[in-house]
Write a protein that holds these residues in place. Structure first.
Motif, PDB file in Angstrom:
ATOM      1  N   ASN A 110       0.860  -1.257  -0.091  1.00 37.06           N
ATOM      2  CA  ASN A 110       0.132   0.089   0.007  1.00 37.06           C
ATOM      3  C   ASN A 110       0.782   1.301  -0.041  1.00 37.06           C
ATOM      4  O   ASN A 110       0.356   2.461   0.175  1.00 37.06           O
ATOM      5  N   ILE A 111       2.078   0.927  -0.011  1.00 41.72           N
ATOM      6  CA  ILE A 111       3.214   2.358  -0.192  1.00 41.72           C
ATOM      7  C   ILE A 111       3.386   2.689  -1.646  1.00 41.72           C
ATOM      8  O   ILE A 111       3.863   1.917  -2.479  1.00 41.72           O
ATOM      9  N   VAL A 112       3.254   3.999  -1.505  1.00 43.36           N
ATOM     10  CA  VAL A 112       3.531   4.498  -3.192  1.00 43.36           C
ATOM     11  C   VAL A 112       5.313   5.192  -2.878  1.00 43.36           C
ATOM     12  O   VAL A 112       5.557   5.863  -1.996  1.00 43.36           O
ATOM     13  N   ASN A 113       5.938   4.363  -3.797  1.00 43.31           N
ATOM     14  CA  ASN A 113       7.485   4.930  -3.783  1.00 43.31           C
ATOM     15  C   ASN A 113       7.660   6.000  -4.940  1.00 43.31           C
ATOM     16  O   ASN A 113       7.724   5.682  -5.969  1.00 43.31           O
ATOM     17  N   VAL A 114       8.295   7.018  -4.713  1.00 39.57           N
ATOM     18  CA  VAL A 114       8.578   8.173  -5.610  1.00 39.57           C
ATOM     19  C   VAL A 114       9.853   8.356  -5.906  1.00 39.57           C
ATOM     20  O   VAL A 114      10.639   8.316  -4.884  1.00 39.57           O
ATOM     21  N   GLU A 115      10.378   8.600  -7.055  1.00 38.92           N
ATOM     22  CA  GLU A 115      11.769   8.464  -7.025  1.00 38.92           C
ATOM     23  C   GLU A 115      11.960   9.695  -8.125  1.00 38.92           C
ATOM     24  O   GLU A 115      11.409   9.620  -9.358  1.00 38.92           O
TER      25      GLU A 115
END
Length: 126
Positions: free
Chosen positions: A84-89
């Motif tokens: 459920n975690i959004v990882n933004v790079e």
């Protein structure tokens, strides 16, 4: 997309352009995030680790070049999900006004362009 726009606004302390799209009013669509007086265009792009260029398709290039004089920055990133975690790079921060001189037509893939990220005006974030 929208995940990157909200992520950028959160990280930069800015606001997302939530105005309803109206093709007759440029302010409703030429910028994604505003930080102070600076207008950002946010793009999602994938990029291989260590690559020196970012690929863009012709429609994106045309749209951005049409409005790059009104914008201040191009911010490129990517996102993925882990549960459920959004990882933004974040990948690239470049002055919008230098986009035209650093975008080139690809010799390898028809209809694709690349942005040279090896210049002293942009900041590679990856």
């Amino acid at each position: 997309g929208i995940l990157l726009e909200h992520g950028a606004a959160l990280v930069l302390g800015g606001e997302v352009n939530t105005t309803a799209f109206d093709s007759t009013i440029e302010d409703t669509y030429i910028w994604d995030v505003k930080v102070g007086e600076n207008l950002f265009e946010i793009k999602r792009q994938k990029m291989d680790q260590g690559a020196r260029w970012y690929s863009f398709y012709l429609d994106n290039v045309k749209t951005f070049m049409k409005h790059c004089k009104e914008l201040d920055y191009l911010l490129v990133g990517d996102w993925s999900m882990t549960g459920n975690i959004v990882n933004v790079e974040w990948l690239l921060l470049a002055p919008a006004k230098t986009f035209r001189e650093n975008i080139k037509r690809s010799m390898y893939k028809d209809g694709q362009y690349y942005y040279n990220s090896i210049n002293n005006l942009c900041v590679r974030l990856k």
